[in-house]
Every structure is written in C-alpha cells, then in structure tokens.
Design a protein around this motif. Sequence first.
Motif: not given
Lengths: 479, 479
Positions: A425, A446, A476
């Motif tokens: 993350f 992402a 992410g």
Amino acid sequence: MANDKKFVEAITSMEEDFAQWYTDVVKKAELVDYSSVKGCMVIKPAGYAIWENIQKELDTRFKATGVENVYMPMFIPESLLQVEKDHVEGFAPEVAWVTHGGLEPLQERMCVRPTSETLFCDFYAKDIHSHRDLPRLYNQWCSVVRWEKTTRPFLRSREFLWQEGHTAHATAQEAEERTIQMLNLYADFCEEVLAMPVVRGKKTDKEKFAGAESTYTIEALMHDGKALQSGTSHNFGDGFAKAFGIQYADKENKLQYVHQTSWGMTTRLIGAIIMVHGDNSGLVLPPKIAPTQVMIIPIQQKKEGVLEKSYALKDELFNAGFRVKVDDTDKSPGWKFSEAEMRGIPVRVEIGPKDIEANQCVVVRRDTREKTVVSLEQLETKVREILDTMQKELLERARDHREAHTYQALNYDEFKETLETKPGFVKAMWCGEEACENQIKEDTSATSRCMPFSQETIASKCVCCGKDAKKLVYWGKAY
Amino acid sequence: MANDKKFVEAITSMEEDFAQWYTDVVKKAELVDYSSVKGCMVIKPAGYAIWENIQKELDTRFKATGVENVYMPMFIPESLLQVEKDHVEGFAPEVAWVTHGGLEPLQERMCVRPTSETLFCDFYAKDIHSHRDLPRLYNQWCSVVRWEKTTRPFLRSREFLWQEGHTAHATAQEAEERTIQMLNLYADFCEEVLAMPVVRGKKTDKEKFAGAESTYTIEALMHDGKALQSGTSHNFGDGFAKAFGIQYADKENKLQYVHQTSWGMTTRLIGAIIMVHGDNSGLVLPPKIAPTQVMIIPIQQKKEGVLEKSYALKDELFNAGFRVKVDDTDKSPGWKFSEAEMRGIPVRVEIGPKDIEANQCVVVRRDTREKTVVSLEQLETKVREILDTMQKELLERARDHREAHTYQALNYDEFKETLETKPGFVKAMWCGEEACENQIKEDTSATSRCMPFSQETIASKCVCCGKDAKKLVYWGKAY
C-alpha cells in the motif's frame, strides 16, 4: 523424508512465481478444479468446506443484527435491469443473456443475475407500504454471474458464490448506519475468524458501485504486496427507491421514499486466505475456519494397537469440540505429513508404537513447524493452546507484513518509485479529482483502494497534481 | 374475537377450493411472493427459514453417511448435455438457453442446469483414476431451472432450490445399495422430521428419470387425496460412465467403469408440508421443522410488567432449547393469535396482567386448538410435552388419513370408479406393460406412483388388460 520432498517440490515457490504458486496451491490442496465451462470453477470438498464455515459464521453474525434470509429469482428481465441508469451501465456489458426457454425464443431476454439490486427493488416496491414494514433486512446466499474475460480460481470467475444483503430503511441516517455496521461486521469477521487484517474505508466516486451514493470497503494486503478488495457495503440513498417507486406511508401518513443499502462477500475470501497465510508447503488455514483442525497420522499403522489408539485420540479430541480426522489411508506417513501441510491443517498429531509405549505423541503446528512431544493426558490442552496461539499469531504476522509493506509518499516521484519498486500500500494525499486517479492509474497501474476511516494529514497537497489535498488515500495494485 | 375472524375469512376453505386454499396459505403465511420473472418465485423469510431447517437436518444426515458438499458450474455447454442420449431427450425441451455473454454471442450456447449429472460426469471423468478414488460421495445445494409452462409456488416453478447428490462407486452392488440408502434416508427424514408418511417404492420404466437404470421414489398423499412425489433416488448403473468415459484402475490394475447414483429433494417439500398438515386457519408446522416453535403473545402489553414477563419467559424457553419469539408489535391480541395460527406456529403462549398475578399463562396448541392454563413453573415442561405430542400426532393423523384414502381395485371398472370418486391412492395389480400405464392415464389421468417395496398379491391379473400380473402398483392423480 523422500516422499515429503517429492510432494512439496511439485509446487512452485512463491518467491519464484507468485501467480503460479497460487495456482499450484489451489490445485494441490484440492480446493478447486477447472471445469469444461470456460471461466467457471468446480469447488471441491476441501474448498467448499471452507466456504461452509465462512457461511456459518457470517450467517450467525448477520442474524444477530436482525437480518433474515430470502431467495430471489436468478433471472432479471432486461427491462428491469434498465430501470436504474448507472446500475445498468455498470453491469450490462458483463452479463450472460438467456434468450430461449425450452424450444421457444423469449419475448424479452433475461440476464442471469450479476447482483440482485433490481430484483429486491422490484419486490420491495410491492411489499413495502407502511413505516411498520421497515426496516427490511434481507440477505440471500446464491451464485452470481459476470462475464469476465480473464479469470482465476476464487479471485475472478464467471460464476461465483456470495451473499448479498439488501436493506430498506425509513431514513437516510438509518441506511448510513446499517452500511457502516455491515462493513464493520465484515472487518471484524476477517480479523477475528480469517486472521486477516483489513483497512476500513470509503471508495472514491470513481471506484464506487454502479448506482451507489457511497461504497465502503475493506482492503486486505496479500503476501505479494497486492491489495484485495474483500467486502463492500453500499449506501444507495433513495436513488433506487425513486427509480423503482419504493414508498412507505410514514406515521403522519405521508408517502416517503425508502433509503437502501446492499453489502456482499464472496468466495474470493478463500483466495484471500490462501494469499495471506499460505507458504511454500501449501495452504495455511486459520484454526477458526479450518474444516479439519487436527489430523492424526498413525505411524506404522499396521502394528497392533496403533490405529485403535489413533481413533481413541480422535474421539477424545472430537468430544472436546475439535474438528479432527485420522488419516488411515495406505499412504506412507511422510506422504501424509506433506498432504496435511499442503491442505493447511493447523495441527498434526503423529502417533506410533514407541509413542504409545511412552504414553505420548508428537504434535506439529502447521505454520511454524514447531514439533512438541506431548503426553497423551496433556494432548487436549496442548491442542487447544496451539490452535489459540496460531489463530492469534497468524493475525499478528499478517498485520506485521502489512505494516512493513505500507509506505507513504509525499511527492509524485516518490509515489511512482514506491509503486514500482515496493509492492504494498502507498498512503498519499489526494485532491478529490478523478483526473488524478486516472493519471495515477495510467502512470502506475495502481488504483485508489480506499479513503481510510482513520484519516491523517501527511501533506497538504495532492501527490499527483499538487492542488490542495482533501483526503488521505491508500493506493495500490490490486487483484 | 372479531379480528380473528376477519383475518381467517380471508382464506378460502380447503373443502370449497383446495387449490385456492393452497395459494391463500402460501400468500397469507408469507412464505412466497410472485415475482416479475414469470414462473419464478420470491421465497420470503418465513418460507426460507423452513428451507434452512430442511437443509440443516438433511445435510447432517448426508454427512453422517460420508457425503461431502461441492459446487459445480450452473451452466452446461450444449455438447455436454448431449453426451447421454436418454438424458438429453428428457431435459432439452425444458431448459433455458444462454446465448450471449456480455456483448458477444457465445460460440456454443449453454443451458442453465436443469440437473447436473452431465457436469458431475464430466468432472468425474477427469478426477477418478484409481479404486482408491472411490467411492465419490458428492452433493450440492443449489437452484435449478426447468422451463415449465404452468407453475405453482413450491410445487412447480421455473427455478427451484434443491440438493442433488451424485455418487460414483466401484461396483454395481455398491451403487444399488447407495441408491436405496438415500431413499430410506429421505423417507426417514419425511417421517421423523416433517411428520409426513411416505410410500417407498420403485418407479416403472415409463416414470423413471431420463438416463437412469432404475428410479426409486417416496410418494406422499396430500390432504386432497393427490399424490406428491417427494424425493427420488436413481441408479444409473454404468450408462453415464460409458457415455462419459469414467473409468478407474481396479486392484489388478484393470480399467473398469464406475457405477453411479443421483438423488434429490427440493423446495417442493414445503408444498408438501402445507398440503399434508395445513387447515382452514392456515399453515400447521411440525415442531421439528418450525422456524418459530413458540410465539409468546402479551395481553394488554402496555400494562406494567407484561412485556417484561413476556421477555423473561422467552429467555427461559430459549435457554431450554426452544425456538421462541415474542410478538410485541402494536397489533391487537386477536390479530396476533390469527397470525400465529396462519403461520403454523406450533404453540402460542398468552400472558396478561391477570395471568401474571396468578403466576400462570395460557398455552394453545396449533393443530388441536387445545387450550391449557399452565403455572409458570411448569411452562417449560408443558411446552416440551406439547411439541413432542404434536410432532407424533401429526404423523399419526397423516398416516390415518393416508390409510383411509388408500383403496384397492380388483377389476378395471372398480379401478376407474375409485379413481373418479375417491381421491387417494389405488392399489392394483399390473402386468408390467407400458401400454397399460398409457391406457390408464388416458382413461383416468392417474399415473403409476410406484411399485412399493412391500409387495402384496391382491389379484393374479393386471387390473387393466387382464394378463398375468407382475407387480402391485400404487396409482393416483399427482401434483
């Protein structure tokens, strides 16, 4: 232990090729098989038993909040799917269409449900009349179909199993409270039962559900640093109610629109369990969800008394409340050890003639491989202790892993570099504009995973465009 | 009790119009609602909760015999459906066809499963290799689709819920034993749990399942004298195995075909419960299957202490293991009484200020309407006694009803007259020829329900053609 090696060598190591490791575990742990129906899976007994445990636990938690189960048709007439505009746009491109019934063409084609908002709304419009009929707290367990192009067992398949809750409330506030309540129920379930830590938050408008006013999500981090959306809860406000005409007479006998929510969890969770806890020997199941918690493996089982003792221990552990089996097949002990490991069984108990003589057995914990010699009187206590500890430590380890793979980025270069080099993350500030989400997706692949409930201000400007920041976002790459 | 009457008058009496009575009960007891999807039903909480109890009980009984649950895809590619000739002929005319996935036409159309023999066979062909893999004892809980022209809630609908067991065995004998074992499991379940007596027997070739070597059935008699096929168990021999190439290496390493069975029960059982036990006040649920066994109805609930006492009794009965609720809505007691009756709740407990003062309550049994004043100390004992007695007596009453409506016919005139004038089963001898079954159906609209396991010889000649009789058959008009 030659057999042991041979069996284990059959799976790819996760460091070498995570995707292949996943596929190997799914196959070798006998969770799933591919079917002749492209993109659909056969869920085998070992996989389905995990789902049954998930169902049992979630269903109990739902019912404790007043939810009742129902069953809606699996088909949606095309005109019904089209009632809510955003919803149909979101789902129409990926549904399966039924055009013929028996030998005749249908007058109106129907899709196989990709989700059942439209069916519940159609029903609620006829079924809800008065404030006395509210709230309606319905859930159903079923399968749904989404015509995906690329599929992977549990993670993305054309048909999957899930539950979908659909509620109707008198007020906007009640609907919002139920949306959050169910998200927290999901998060608690993941942490307490699946030993899987999750980030609780809200989706950006770009990522929210088709037709929802707001979507809340729990996001888990897999072992390879990719995110997995693990459950979502949607607040529809009165949008669907207005489209479908779902009204009730309030206490003053005035007609009001209801406010609605929906929330769902799927067989995807089994994929999450694999990718959060699994290792290079296979699956690792958290004790609370493991269909078999203890596997007793007799050593030299043809020797007098060995099988008898194994069954006696099984009965003892069963009566103490554990899910326990004896592997009395004619395979070698080494083979049985590897199989029990591959299947993720939390504890294995080895017992042979010498152990029986010494009134003891060997207990091996799946995740740490820790071996303990335990006197038979102490077995029940020891098994309980190991299962409790393992459940706790799996969660801690997963949490440590997530913490170690959660980064933050204060500027765009740092942001891009982190996403490129450090799987995990990335926390970064965001201005609230979809343009930045699109830019980020183009540059890094992402997506915004969520705006976490626990907001921090790590910078004052958007990491992408530099305008004033509105929210901290978890970014992410995701499954 | 004015309210009571008004509520009850809303349903047609079964003597006046049994079909309408059935529909009224289904609606007023809130088991089912019609949906916008023609021929499909919405199963509401009160109906689904019965199904959940059926599932729980059957699933436990299945697993006790070694059965494991799995999940197969809901779609069957057309070529797969066509592998076994009799099977495709039986089902192709009544399936729903999916022709488009997303925006594109499929290369091969697929039907929504009407039953999953072909999917299990396709899977077994890849999954079974050795005698060590046998037996395979798999079951799945799912919904299936059959494109019926005329439909009725629970009894016949385009989509219904069921379980389908599919097993594979090394020998013909083992398959036959499993077929009979599951039929007996079904029959015991019906009698012990649903309080519904059944005739166990074998279907004639005309009536057997498409593709089966033999089909066994349990047949129940509804209150109106019509038969309802309540569960079937099929022995496929090695027919499907040869069509799909399902072979295993035996202990001498020779390839052999497996022998297969399948067996199923459906939401139809809920229709059976209604039509076996229901009366003119609505549903009557056998205590073992009732989602709510005891409804506590406070009288003058606004008076101090009444609701508190109601909740206290609920807790007490709950802790004693009963499924119990308090109706604390703002409806009148009379209305609540009728509702509890309509919903078939086995026991209602009335408690008001005077009762509390006298440390007692009124207990009413649903089927007999028997009212008893019970001291609060005795409540738990009394409730247990009533539930046990009611469960037993419902079965006895249904058995008496069936016996009183089971006739025998020694010649064709008697046979036809009985079928015309006396609704029920007619026992008569049969030569074994399909021609006689066809003749009987044409003349009377009755079908052969089964050749019962308990055979008798009541005559030497076939009731229809007069040739030598081979079997005693139960005949009847059926749902």
